[in-house]
Structure formats: C-alpha cells, structure tokens
Motif scaffolding. Structure first.
Motif, PDB file in Angstrom:
ATOM      1  N   VAL A   1       0.804  -1.240   0.097  1.00 22.75           N
ATOM      2  CA  VAL A   1      -0.093   0.051  -0.182  1.00 22.75           C
ATOM      3  C   VAL A   1       0.894   1.265  -0.054  1.00 22.75           C
ATOM      4  CG1 VAL A   1      -1.886   1.143   1.111  1.00 22.75           C
ATOM      5  CG2 VAL A   1      -1.911  -1.366   1.054  1.00 22.75           C
ATOM      6  N   ALA A   2       0.882   2.094  -1.111  1.00 23.28           N
ATOM      7  CA  ALA A   2       1.581   3.329  -1.102  1.00 23.28           C
ATOM      8  C   ALA A   2       1.241   4.519  -0.366  1.00 23.28           C
ATOM      9  CB  ALA A   2       1.705   3.371  -2.728  1.00 23.28           C
ATOM     10  N   HIS A   3       1.052   4.245   0.808  1.00 18.98           N
ATOM     11  CA  HIS A   3       0.784   5.239   1.891  1.00 18.98           C
ATOM     12  C   HIS A   3       1.515   4.799   3.230  1.00 18.98           C
ATOM     13  CE1 HIS A   3      -1.935   8.374   3.549  1.00 18.98           C
ATOM     14  NE2 HIS A   3      -1.534   7.694   4.473  1.00 18.98           N
ATOM     15  N   LEU A   4       2.463   5.594   3.527  1.00 18.73           N
ATOM     16  CA  LEU A   4       3.249   5.333   4.692  1.00 18.73           C
ATOM     17  C   LEU A   4       2.332   4.524   5.835  1.00 18.73           C
ATOM     18  CD1 LEU A   4       5.834   5.423   6.510  1.00 18.73           C
ATOM     19  CD2 LEU A   4       5.419   7.731   7.159  1.00 18.73           C
ATOM     20  N   HIS A   5       3.134   3.537   6.375  1.00 13.80           N
ATOM     21  CA  HIS A   5       2.314   3.031   7.439  1.00 13.80           C
ATOM     22  C   HIS A   5       3.315   2.057   8.072  1.00 13.80           C
ATOM     23  CE1 HIS A   5       2.100   0.151   3.958  1.00 13.80           C
ATOM     24  NE2 HIS A   5       2.064  -0.813   4.598  1.00 13.80           N
TER      25      HIS A   5
END
Ligand code: 5GP
Length: 125
Positions: free
Chosen positions: A106-110
């Motif tokens: 998933v290309a959203h920082l986590h």
C-alpha cells in the motif's frame, strides 16, 4: 534507490480511501494528524497499522516533506498505541516496508506494530 524501486503516491490507495471514510476500519486511536487501526489480515495476535493523515508514500518521503507536528504526532501515536493494545508488556516489533523490494503493498506510509506472541527472527532467511 533506483527510481523504479519507489512507489508513486496514488490517491486511490486503500489507506487514502480509509482516511476519506470510503472504506471501514477498526480504529484503535485517532489524532489530528494520524490514525491507527487493526490490520485486516493480522500476522500476529496484535497487528495494528499507524498511518499519517497526510499523503506520504514512505518514511523517507515523510521525513523530508512532513511538518514537525505531523512527525511528532505519528511518532507519539506509535508508542501510545503499543501501550493501549498491551503490546508493551511482552515486547513488540515496529516495521515499515518501503518500496517494491521491501514488499510495500500500500503506497501510503504505514508503521506495523506486531505483538502478542514470540515474533521470531528479524528477517526470513
Ligand atoms: P505492506 O505490505 O504495504 O507493508 O502492508 C500493507 C498491509 O495493509 C498488509 O498487512 C495488509 O493486510 C493491510 N491491508 C490491506 N488492505 C487493508 C484494508 O482494507 N484494511 C486494513 N485494515 N488493512 C489492510
């Protein structure tokens, strides 16, 4: 890092959709700049994701572009969530996958918080 190793930010990513309220989530904690929720496919008894509300793809992007307030908020939330879900009592692991080689889906920082059981070696050999 070779440019093709990086993922572009895409507003349609699953976590952006969760942040817009288009998809449900099991929220653990929410603040002005960050959201923590249970992973949909837990890999340990405790598996929580902590994400910034801003559109950052990776830790290096976040460190470069986010405000001090956003960075402090996310950093504090990781620690608070670890305590809130009881991961701190027996030890826990933080993980943030960045880019294709690391398996970032998933290309959203986590930031993953894993706990609740022995976690094994740091990397699969
Ligand atoms: P990555 O491989 O990018 O580090 O991890 C992505 C994580 O997001 C995976 O652990 C996956 O189970 C989790 N995930 C994917 N889609 C959803 C979703 O719709 N809701 C939640 N809560 N987690 C998700």
């Amino acid at each position: 890092m070779p440019i093709d190793a990086k993922l572009p930010y895409d507003d349609g990513n699953i976590f952006a959709r969760i942040l817009r309220g288009e998809l449900p989530n099991k929220t653990v904690m929410e603040s002005e700049h960050s959201l923590a929720f249970h992973d949909i496919n837990p890999l340990a008894p405790i598996h929580v994701l902590v994400i910034p509300k801003g559109a950052y793809v990776s830790w290096d992007d976040f460190a470069d572009q986010a405000s001090d307030a956003e960075i402090a908020d996310l950093t504090r939330m990781v620690g608070k969530v670890a305590v809130a879900v009881g991961a701190d009592t027996q030890g826990y692991r933080l993980l943030s996958n960045v880019g294709k080689r690391a398996g970032q889906e998933v290309a959203h920082l986590h930031v993953h918080i894993f706990g609740g059981a022995p976690l094994g070696p740091m990397l699969a050999s």
